[in-house]
Design a protein around this motif. Structure first.
Motif, mmCIF file in Angstrom:
data_model
loop_
_atom_site.group_PDB
_atom_site.id
_atom_site.type_symbol
_atom_site.label_atom_id
_atom_site.label_comp_id
_atom_site.label_asym_id
_atom_site.label_seq_id
_atom_site.Cartn_x
_atom_site.Cartn_y
_atom_site.Cartn_z
ATOM 1 N N ASP A 12 70.076 62.485 64.356
ATOM 2 C CA ASP A 12 70.253 61.319 63.480
ATOM 3 C C ASP A 12 71.302 61.597 62.402
ATOM 4 N N ILE A 13 71.267 62.799 61.824
ATOM 5 C CA ILE A 13 72.238 63.142 60.780
ATOM 6 C C ILE A 13 73.646 63.178 61.366
ATOM 7 N N ARG A 14 73.779 63.730 62.567
ATOM 8 C CA ARG A 14 75.087 63.729 63.224
ATOM 9 C C ARG A 14 75.569 62.311 63.508
ATOM 10 N N ALA A 15 74.633 61.445 63.867
ATOM 11 C CA ALA A 15 74.996 60.051 64.128
ATOM 12 C C ALA A 15 75.474 59.367 62.850
ATOM 13 N N MET A 16 74.887 59.724 61.711
ATOM 14 C CA MET A 16 75.332 59.168 60.438
ATOM 15 C C MET A 16 76.781 59.559 60.176
ATOM 16 N N LYS A 17 77.113 60.814 60.438
ATOM 17 C CA LYS A 17 78.502 61.262 60.262
ATOM 18 C C LYS A 17 79.429 60.495 61.190
ATOM 19 N N ALA A 18 79.011 60.361 62.438
ATOM 20 C CA ALA A 18 79.850 59.676 63.433
ATOM 21 C C ALA A 18 80.132 58.234 63.021
ATOM 22 N N ARG A 19 79.170 57.593 62.363
ATOM 23 C CA ARG A 19 79.349 56.206 61.907
ATOM 24 C C ARG A 19 80.133 56.120 60.607
ATOM 25 N N GLY A 20 80.389 57.269 59.991
ATOM 26 C CA GLY A 20 81.049 57.256 58.689
ATOM 27 C C GLY A 20 80.112 56.898 57.566
ATOM 28 N N GLN A 21 78.810 57.001 57.835
ATOM 29 C CA GLN A 21 77.813 56.656 56.824
ATOM 30 C C GLN A 21 77.668 57.783 55.816
ATOM 31 N N LYS A 22 77.746 57.469 54.542
ATOM 32 C CA LYS A 22 77.607 58.479 53.508
ATOM 33 C C LYS A 22 76.169 58.975 53.434
ATOM 34 N N ILE A 23 76.033 60.242 53.137
ATOM 35 C CA ILE A 23 74.724 60.889 53.087
ATOM 36 C C ILE A 23 74.462 61.341 51.659
ATOM 37 N N PRO A 184 83.018 68.951 63.637
ATOM 38 C CA PRO A 184 81.796 68.230 64.002
ATOM 39 C C PRO A 184 80.617 68.593 63.107
ATOM 40 N N MET A 185 80.766 69.670 62.324
ATOM 41 C CA MET A 185 79.670 70.069 61.437
ATOM 42 C C MET A 185 79.496 69.041 60.314
ATOM 43 N N ILE A 186 78.297 68.984 59.783
ATOM 44 C CA ILE A 186 78.008 68.130 58.630
ATOM 45 C C ILE A 186 78.410 68.897 57.383
ATOM 46 N N MET A 187 79.359 68.369 56.631
ATOM 47 C CA MET A 187 79.840 69.049 55.434
ATOM 48 C C MET A 187 79.156 68.447 54.209
ATOM 49 N N LEU A 188 78.337 69.257 53.584
ATOM 50 C CA LEU A 188 77.522 68.828 52.451
ATOM 51 C C LEU A 188 78.286 69.132 51.166
ATOM 52 N N GLY A 189 78.945 68.122 50.657
ATOM 53 C CA GLY A 189 79.853 68.330 49.548
ATOM 54 C C GLY A 189 79.179 68.422 48.199
ATOM 55 N N MET A 190 79.501 69.495 47.493
ATOM 56 C CA MET A 190 79.072 69.655 46.101
ATOM 57 C C MET A 190 80.339 69.960 45.302
ATOM 58 N N GLY A 191 80.892 68.923 44.703
ATOM 59 C CA GLY A 191 82.173 69.088 44.032
ATOM 60 C C GLY A 191 83.307 69.213 45.026
ATOM 61 N N ALA A 192 83.198 68.522 46.177
ATOM 62 C CA ALA A 192 84.228 68.588 47.219
ATOM 63 C C ALA A 192 84.905 67.244 47.436
ATOM 64 N N GLY A 193 84.689 66.296 46.538
ATOM 65 C CA GLY A 193 85.357 65.005 46.624
ATOM 66 C C GLY A 193 84.629 63.993 47.493
ATOM 67 N N PRO A 194 85.098 62.749 47.467
ATOM 68 C CA PRO A 194 84.408 61.661 48.166
ATOM 69 C C PRO A 194 84.529 61.718 49.683
ATOM 70 N N GLY A 195 85.423 62.540 50.206
ATOM 71 C CA GLY A 195 85.602 62.609 51.643
ATOM 72 C C GLY A 195 84.613 63.494 52.370
ATOM 73 N N ALA A 196 83.775 64.218 51.642
ATOM 74 C CA ALA A 196 82.754 65.044 52.288
ATOM 75 C C ALA A 196 81.716 64.141 52.950
ATOM 76 N N ASP A 197 81.037 64.677 53.953
ATOM 77 C CA ASP A 197 80.047 63.871 54.678
ATOM 78 C C ASP A 197 78.860 63.511 53.796
ATOM 79 N N ALA A 198 78.467 64.420 52.920
ATOM 80 C CA ALA A 198 77.333 64.182 52.019
ATOM 81 C C ALA A 198 77.759 64.438 50.588
ATOM 82 N N GLN A 199 77.090 63.786 49.668
ATOM 83 C CA GLN A 199 77.249 64.076 48.246
ATOM 84 C C GLN A 199 75.956 64.718 47.775
ATOM 85 N N TYR A 200 76.074 65.931 47.288
ATOM 86 C CA TYR A 200 74.925 66.813 47.047
ATOM 87 C C TYR A 200 74.896 67.206 45.580
#
Length: 274
Positions: A12-23, A184-200
């Motif tokens: 499901d988390i991978r599918a969120m990335k594939a859809r461009g859905q922010k996490i 293809p990995m889920i990139m969990l961004g912490m201070g990595a800008g809005p383009g990361a897959d997740a905002q953490y």
């Protein structure tokens, strides 16, 4: 408790990335924070192994939970620090049985690979890695072409061994977006800008729990530090009133005491004379 079948999976988390859905992702340390995150609709939680219990898993509800495996000098599992791949695998299986959905592991690539080879969803760490901080200092990593290439090479190594994702911490926003778009990995961004897959973010920063230094990427939505200070002042005031009541005899009052019928007390004292 939310049944496991109703909680998000790695798929499901991978599918969120594939859809461009922010996490959305939070680091939490208490059941109250976990329950609040679930009620608010947070997608992912990060919980250190030392805080992860069945109570925490239940409080997290439908949140996808990343469990942090102890590394180096912080935390222990079964009374010892983890050092071998077998140690990490045993801990991961233990927390899987408890309801962990993926596992943060900052150990070496060979240990991470053993976990991946055993179908454990591994989240690694790239960019500013706190457990390796002596090599970089507390600063953004990847601002030069050479450093950016080193971060990218690390990402490709993690891909090659089968990692599910990686925390992407304090890297330039352009680099964060490039990496997220090209792995293809889920990139969990912490201070990595809005383009990361997740905002953490850490719950303590979101809630303003402390008055100390806050990282550049932190955003505070409530001022819990002021509320904690107010509560502490109220504690002290209540304790002082208790001391005063004890000293003046205002406490305890009759309603706080256990009554004894006079005839029973008289019988007790009379019995002492025999």
């Amino acid at each position: 408790m939310v049944h496991k079948a109703n909680r998000p999976t790695v798929h499901d988390i991978r599918a969120m990335k594939a859809r461009g859905q922010k996490i959305s992702m939070l680091y939490v340390t208490t059941p109250e924070e976990a329950a609040a995150a679930d009620a608010a609709g947070i997608d992912m939680l990060s919980i250190e192994g030392r805080f992860f219990t069945p109570e925490m898993r239940e409080a997290a509800g439908r949140c996808f939970v990343q469990v942090g495996l102890p590394f180096g000098g912080w935390g222990k599992f079964e009374g010892r620090h983890l050092s071998t791949a077998e140690d990490y695998l045993r801990a991961a299986f233990h927390f899987t049985a408890m309801g962990g959905d993926c596992f943060y592991c900052a150990a070496s690539l060979d240990i991470q690979k053993v976990l991946c080879d055993n179908h454990v969803p591994v989240v690694a760490h790239v960019g500013l890695i706190p457990s390796y901080i002596t090599w970089t200092g507390w600063r953004a990593v990847g601002k030069t072409a050479t450093e950016a290439r080193a971060v990218w090479n690390h990402v490709k190594q993690l891909e090659a061994i089968g990692c599910f994702g990686a925390e992407l911490e304090v890297v330039p926003d352009r680099l964060g977006a490039f990496i997220s778009q090209n792995t293809p990995m889920i990139m969990l961004g912490m201070g990595a800008g809005p383009g990361a897959d997740a905002q953490y973010l850490f719950a303590e920063d979101v809630l303003g729990c402390t008055d100390g230094h806050k990282p550049r990427h932190a955003k505070t939505y409530r001022n819990f530090a002021a509320e904690y200070a107010r509560l502490q002042a109220e504690r002290i005031a209540a304790f002082r009133e208790f001391v005063a009541d004890v000293n003046t005899g205002a406490y305890p009052q009759p309603q706080h005491n256990v009554a004894m019928p006079a005839e029973e007390f008289d019988a007790f004292t009379a019995g002492l004379a025999t």
